[in-house]
Design an enzyme around this catalytic site. Structure first.
Site, short mmCIF file in Angstrom:
data_model
loop_
_atom_site.label_atom_id
_atom_site.label_comp_id
_atom_site.label_asym_id
_atom_site.label_seq_id
_atom_site.Cartn_x
_atom_site.Cartn_y
_atom_site.Cartn_z
N HIS A 79 0.86 -1.18 0.00
CA HIS A 79 0.00 0.00 0.00
C HIS A 79 0.90 1.22 0.00
CE1 HIS A 79 -3.76 2.25 0.75
NE2 HIS A 79 -2.94 3.09 1.39
N CYS A 80 0.79 2.03 -1.04
CA CYS A 80 1.68 3.18 -1.21
C CYS A 80 0.98 4.45 -0.72
CB CYS A 80 2.07 3.33 -2.68
SG CYS A 80 3.13 4.77 -2.98
#
Length: 412
Positions: free
Chosen positions: A128-129
């Site tokens: 998850h960026c």
């Protein structure tokens, strides 16, 4: 028809909310500052209307900005792709090889993982960026990686323009004395073009943008190298970690089994084509994957189940001896705890004195685990996260528990 349109509007509004996060705000600010300053300095250094070289330089600069923003927004709004709610394999017997997600009410397809931020099971999840405020996965892996490539290239071009602009503007303003160096930062007195004057503020802005461009080149360039390393092996960052844990598990229990990653197709070019295609749309449906010869479709998920069982065996029970509010940086728990808070978006869990926690991993001053409660949350989520190590103490096991744990370790 009206209800359908309202659903579409709601989904579009929900996607636009992704911009209201510190990650996209910082990322877009950096892109805007570097691009705007590079265009201004390009006009100062190499007037685009005088020569072909100046025009090409300016057009390339605009091209970098457009391609960077295109891939950035593509990675953000297209998204990684999610496992359908209620999904299960066609063959019901294959369910024994898969984990079940209570939140999504479906089985986790091979290579998928549940993201607590997105609250969905993500197909071929890499991570998850926070910079795109979305997951990097099956559908947007190529766009995300292209963004990581184009951003450093564009910043290198911008940094070159900043350096050349400052050099050419300061060249005729520096005067050397016997014991001093003087720089005349007054407005430029050039008669060739009525362009923006290069004063002290313009010099400071160019210097700031240069530092921003160089920092972005190094940081994002390193991320691109990491992504390409896993892509050429047809892995994700999570799968690389799973493979490392598989080696650790086999070594810990002294088993004679060998774990072979099933999705590495043997050729870097074939692995590359699993992410990058001419159409920009990845092959497959994100639920079933080609595997190497002799491998099983569920080899990775079977290893995950083994690691999950091993995690329960190795976890240690702790009891809270101090209250903890769940603050990210709790100053009341000591300076070491305050300054060594985990640099992650994973949650912190509030503790009350007497609470029981099953710890699964930890740092020197922090631990991560699941709070043991008799009640479950309405959405089926487990209460887990980080908490200060000083707030808990290890629970002594009774003899029966110790014998049971030793028995489990020997049989594995």
């Amino acid at each position: 028809m009206g209800m359908f349109c309202s659903v579409i509007k709601f989904e579009n509004l929900h996607e636009l909310k992704r911009l209201c996060h510190w990650g996209p705000i910082i990322a877009l600010s950096v892109i805007a500052i570097c691009s705007a300053m590079a265009m201004i300095d390009a006009v100062l250094w190499y007037w685009p209307l005088d020569s072909t070289g100046g025009s090409v330089n300016f057009i390339m600069l605009i091209n970098w900005t457009v391609m960077i923003l295109y891939n950035y927004f593509n990675a953000m709004f297209v998204g990684p792709g999610y496992v359908p709610i209620g999904w299960k394999p066609e063959n019901s017997q294959d369910c024994m090889y898969l984990q079940y997600c209570k939140v999504c009410q479906s089985y986790k397809a091979p290579r998928s993982h549940h993201c607590r931020k997105c609250n969905r099971c993500v197909m071929k999840m890499d991570h998850h960026c926070p910079w795109i405020n979305n997951c990097c996965g099956f559908q947007n892996h190529a766009s995300f990686t292209l963004f990581l490539l184009l951003a450093p290239l564009g910043c290198i071009h911008a940094a070159f323009i900043f350096v050349m602009t400052m050099y050419t503007q300061l060249y005729n303003r520096v005067s050397f004395g016997w014991s001093s160096v003087k720089i005349d930062m007054s407005a430029a007195k050039r008669d060739t073009h009525p362009i923006i004057p290069f004063g002290l503020s313009a010099f400071a802005a160019s210097l700031f943008a240069l530092g921003l461009a160089l920092g972005t080149t190094i940081a994002v360039g390193m991320l691109f190298a990491i992504q390409m390393k896993v892509i050429l092996r047809n892995k994700t960052s999570i799968e690389s970690w799973i493979e490392e844990k598989a080696k650790d598990r086999i070594q810990y229990y002294q088993t004679k089994e060998t774990f072979v990653f099933p999705y590495d197709l043997g050729s870097k070019w074939n692995n590359f084509k699993q992410v990058f295609t001419w159409s920009g749309i990845p092959d497959g449906d994100g639920l079933e994957w080609p595997v190497r010869e002799g491998a099983h479709q569920y080899s990775l998920t079977i290893e995950q189940l083994k690691q999950k069982a091993d995690k329960r065996v190795r976890s240690v029970r702790y009891q809270a001896i101090e209250d903890y509010s769940g603050a990210c940086c709790p100053l009341t728990k000591g300076l070491r705890t305050f300054f060594t808070t985990p640099c992650t978006e994973e949650p912190r869990i509030a503790l009350n004195k007497g609470d029981l926690i099953l710890a699964t991993r930890g740092l020197k001053h922090w631990m991560y685990g699941d709070k043991i409660t008799d009640l479950t949350t309405d959405d089926g989520k487990r209460i887990r996260g980080w908490f200060p190590r000083r707030c808990v103490e290890k629970c002594p096991y009774d003899s029966e528990s110790d014998q049971q744990l030793e028995g489990e370790k020997k049989t594995r």
